[in-house]
Design a protein around this motif. Structure first.
Motif, PDB file in Angstrom:
ATOM      1  N   UNK A  15      10.405  26.471  -1.217  1.00  0.00           N
ATOM      2  CA  UNK A  15       9.899  25.696  -2.355  1.00  0.00           C
ATOM      3  C   UNK A  15       9.150  24.431  -1.893  1.00  0.00           C
ATOM      4  N   UNK A  16       8.278  24.631  -0.913  1.00  0.00           N
ATOM      5  CA  UNK A  16       7.469  23.541  -0.360  1.00  0.00           C
ATOM      6  C   UNK A  16       6.134  23.489  -1.092  1.00  0.00           C
ATOM      7  N   UNK A  17       5.692  22.287  -1.444  1.00  0.00           N
ATOM      8  CA  UNK A  17       4.426  22.123  -2.155  1.00  0.00           C
ATOM      9  C   UNK A  17       3.252  22.522  -1.260  1.00  0.00           C
ATOM     10  N   UNK A  18       2.401  23.411  -1.758  1.00  0.00           N
ATOM     11  CA  UNK A  18       1.155  23.746  -1.083  1.00  0.00           C
ATOM     12  C   UNK A  18       0.056  22.889  -1.708  1.00  0.00           C
ATOM     13  N   UNK A  37      11.661  16.581   8.651  1.00  0.00           N
ATOM     14  CA  UNK A  37      11.420  15.761   7.468  1.00  0.00           C
ATOM     15  C   UNK A  37      12.553  15.878   6.450  1.00  0.00           C
ATOM     16  N   UNK A  38      13.153  17.055   6.368  1.00  0.00           N
ATOM     17  CA  UNK A  38      14.316  17.219   5.492  1.00  0.00           C
ATOM     18  C   UNK A  38      15.470  16.371   6.019  1.00  0.00           C
ATOM     19  N   UNK A  39      15.618  16.351   7.344  1.00  0.00           N
ATOM     20  CA  UNK A  39      16.704  15.582   7.962  1.00  0.00           C
ATOM     21  C   UNK A  39      16.562  14.095   7.686  1.00  0.00           C
ATOM     22  N   UNK A  40      15.322  13.569   7.759  1.00  0.00           N
ATOM     23  CA  UNK A  40      15.128  12.132   7.539  1.00  0.00           C
ATOM     24  C   UNK A  40      14.749  11.814   6.086  1.00  0.00           C
ATOM     25  N   UNK A  41      14.799  12.840   5.232  1.00  0.00           N
ATOM     26  CA  UNK A  41      14.619  12.679   3.788  1.00  0.00           C
ATOM     27  C   UNK A  41      13.255  12.085   3.422  1.00  0.00           C
ATOM     28  N   UNK A  42      12.204  12.683   3.975  1.00  0.00           N
ATOM     29  CA  UNK A  42      10.845  12.269   3.637  1.00  0.00           C
ATOM     30  C   UNK A  42      10.182  13.328   2.757  1.00  0.00           C
ATOM     31  N   UNK A  43       9.601  12.917   1.621  1.00  0.00           N
ATOM     32  CA  UNK A  43       8.876  13.880   0.789  1.00  0.00           C
ATOM     33  C   UNK A  43       7.612  14.352   1.492  1.00  0.00           C
ATOM     34  N   UNK A  87       0.815  -1.211   0.000  1.00  0.00           N
ATOM     35  CA  UNK A  87       0.000   0.000   0.000  1.00  0.00           C
ATOM     36  C   UNK A  87       0.849   1.262   0.000  1.00  0.00           C
ATOM     37  N   UNK A  88       0.287   2.334  -0.503  1.00  0.00           N
ATOM     38  CA  UNK A  88       0.932   3.636  -0.455  1.00  0.00           C
ATOM     39  C   UNK A  88       0.627   4.231   0.916  1.00  0.00           C
ATOM     40  N   UNK A  89       1.656   4.599   1.660  1.00  0.00           N
ATOM     41  CA  UNK A  89       1.476   5.045   3.049  1.00  0.00           C
ATOM     42  C   UNK A  89       1.670   6.556   3.152  1.00  0.00           C
ATOM     43  N   UNK A  90       0.675   7.197   3.746  1.00  0.00           N
ATOM     44  CA  UNK A  90       0.707   8.650   3.930  1.00  0.00           C
ATOM     45  C   UNK A  90       0.526   8.957   5.409  1.00  0.00           C
ATOM     46  N   UNK A  91       1.383   9.800   5.967  1.00  0.00           N
ATOM     47  CA  UNK A  91       1.216  10.278   7.335  1.00  0.00           C
ATOM     48  C   UNK A  91       0.690  11.707   7.293  1.00  0.00           C
ATOM     49  N   UNK A  92      -0.285  11.984   8.146  1.00  0.00           N
ATOM     50  CA  UNK A  92      -0.799  13.343   8.296  1.00  0.00           C
ATOM     51  C   UNK A  92      -0.282  13.844   9.638  1.00  0.00           C
ATOM     52  N   UNK A 130       8.336   7.231   9.991  1.00  0.00           N
ATOM     53  CA  UNK A 130       9.619   6.613   9.626  1.00  0.00           C
ATOM     54  C   UNK A 130       9.587   5.847   8.312  1.00  0.00           C
ATOM     55  N   UNK A 131       8.512   5.112   8.053  1.00  0.00           N
ATOM     56  CA  UNK A 131       8.493   4.259   6.854  1.00  0.00           C
ATOM     57  C   UNK A 131       7.365   4.594   5.887  1.00  0.00           C
ATOM     58  N   UNK A 132       6.824   5.822   5.978  1.00  0.00           N
ATOM     59  CA  UNK A 132       5.762   6.205   5.050  1.00  0.00           C
ATOM     60  C   UNK A 132       6.358   6.685   3.741  1.00  0.00           C
ATOM     61  N   UNK A 133       5.506   6.767   2.725  1.00  0.00           N
ATOM     62  CA  UNK A 133       5.954   7.209   1.403  1.00  0.00           C
ATOM     63  C   UNK A 133       5.811   8.713   1.211  1.00  0.00           C
ATOM     64  N   UNK A 134       4.919   9.332   2.005  1.00  0.00           N
ATOM     65  CA  UNK A 134       4.665  10.765   1.837  1.00  0.00           C
ATOM     66  C   UNK A 134       4.066  11.301   3.130  1.00  0.00           C
TER      67      UNK A 134
END
Length: 306
Positions: A250-253, A221-227, A2-7, A195-199
């Motif tokens: 340059x963060x996506x809104x 999130x930049x430190x742990x390289x998460x999009x 599955x595609x994992x998203x954290x809010x 830690x292990x989400x995709x976005x």
């Protein structure tokens, strides 16, 4: 997979749960019914209250292994205390005293490995409860609830995610999308959740406090390289400094949700998903559309029903 998203959000009160619940509803409406919502705010889970017709499918008691010292065999060498990274063990050789503080123990097993006399045995202690809930929307909700008084939020979230990834009661584990409603802040429980989400979707508000805590979360999130991308909740309230920050970095809104007292009133009554107004429907469908590219890039899958 599955595609994992954290809010997530850097602070409480930004509307993270509001966004999580609505996203599951609109994803199930526009993308796929195979979407699961996981409430990782284990100290005070509340996603279920927005689904008044929910039915509990199962409750699972979760325990952690807490070591105990057999004082009749203990030689008070202090190896276990020296190995413990969490200062959970006190050994005083002259007083022939040895004790493990269960509230500090992280069940890592280091003390058992350190003990040469075989005096340390692990026993299960209650940690919390994992509840599977049928809400009638998508694949429902899985909720983790930490035992009152416990400080093991991170361990409880680990067990919750392990349960979601494994074979759950009454589920075929066929989710295409899993939404993790993270706890607020930037501490260890949040890191474990993302830690292990995709976005990651960051929910913020256009206020000085909102900007300050968003900056902390972006740094993490930049430190742990998460999009990640940002949803601005309560838009129109406060100032425009948060938008300047998003442009500069340059963060996506992903979208904006305007501040409205009627909408806030529905939240307070637990009626977010009842008679959804077209204005809010457009906001959330727009956020879902903003995620389209992310989904399409994930193993080349196109989930969308547009």
């Amino acid at each position: 997979m599955p595609f994992k998203i954290a809010v997530a959000s850097g602070k409480g009160g930004t509307g993270k749960t509001t966004v999580s619940v609505n996203l599951q509803y609109f994803i199930s409406r526009y993308l796929t019914d195979e979407v699961l919502l996981v409430d990782c705010d284990v100290e005070e889970p509340n996603d279920r209250i927005f689904f008044p017709q929910h039915k509990i499918v199962s409750d699972l008691e979760v325990s952690q292994s807490i070591p105990e010292i057999d004082l009749e065999k203990c030689v008070y060498c202090r190896r276990c205390a020296d190995y413990c990274e969490f200062n959970a063990i006190v050994v005083i050789p002259p007083a022939r005293f040895a004790e493990i503080n269960a509230s500090l123990c992280h069940s890592c097993g280091a003390c058992s490995a350190a003990c040469r006399e075989g005096t340390i045995m692990e026993k299960p202690h209650p940690l919390g409860t994992i509840t599977t809930i049928d809400t009638g929307i998508g694949k429902g909700v899985v909720e983790g609830a930490l035992k009152v008084g416990s400080a093991m939020q991170t361990l409880m979230i680990k067990e919750l995610k392990k349960y979601v990834s494994g074979n759950r009661t009454g589920s075929e584990n066929s989710e295409e999308i899993i939404l993790f409603d993270a706890p607020p802040g930037t501490s260890c429980p949040v890191v474990e959740t993302v830690a292990d989400v995709d976005y990651v979707i960051l929910v913020t508000e256009p206020t000085p406090f909102g900007l300050n805590d968003l900056m902390l979360m972006v740094e993490l999130l930049v430190e742990i390289e998460k999009p990640f991308g940002v949803v601005v909740n309560k838009a129109g309230l406060g100032n425009s400094e948060i938008y300047s920050f998003l442009r500069e970095q340059e963060v996506d809104l992903l979208g904006e949700i305007p501040f409205d007292k009627d909408y806030a009133g529905r939240y307070a009554e637990g009626k977010l998903l009842q008679n959804v107004d077209d204005r809010w429907g457009c906001c959330y469908s727009g956020i879902v559309k903003s995620l389209e590219r992310r989904f399409q890039q994930y193993e080349g899958i196109n989930y969308f029903k547009w």
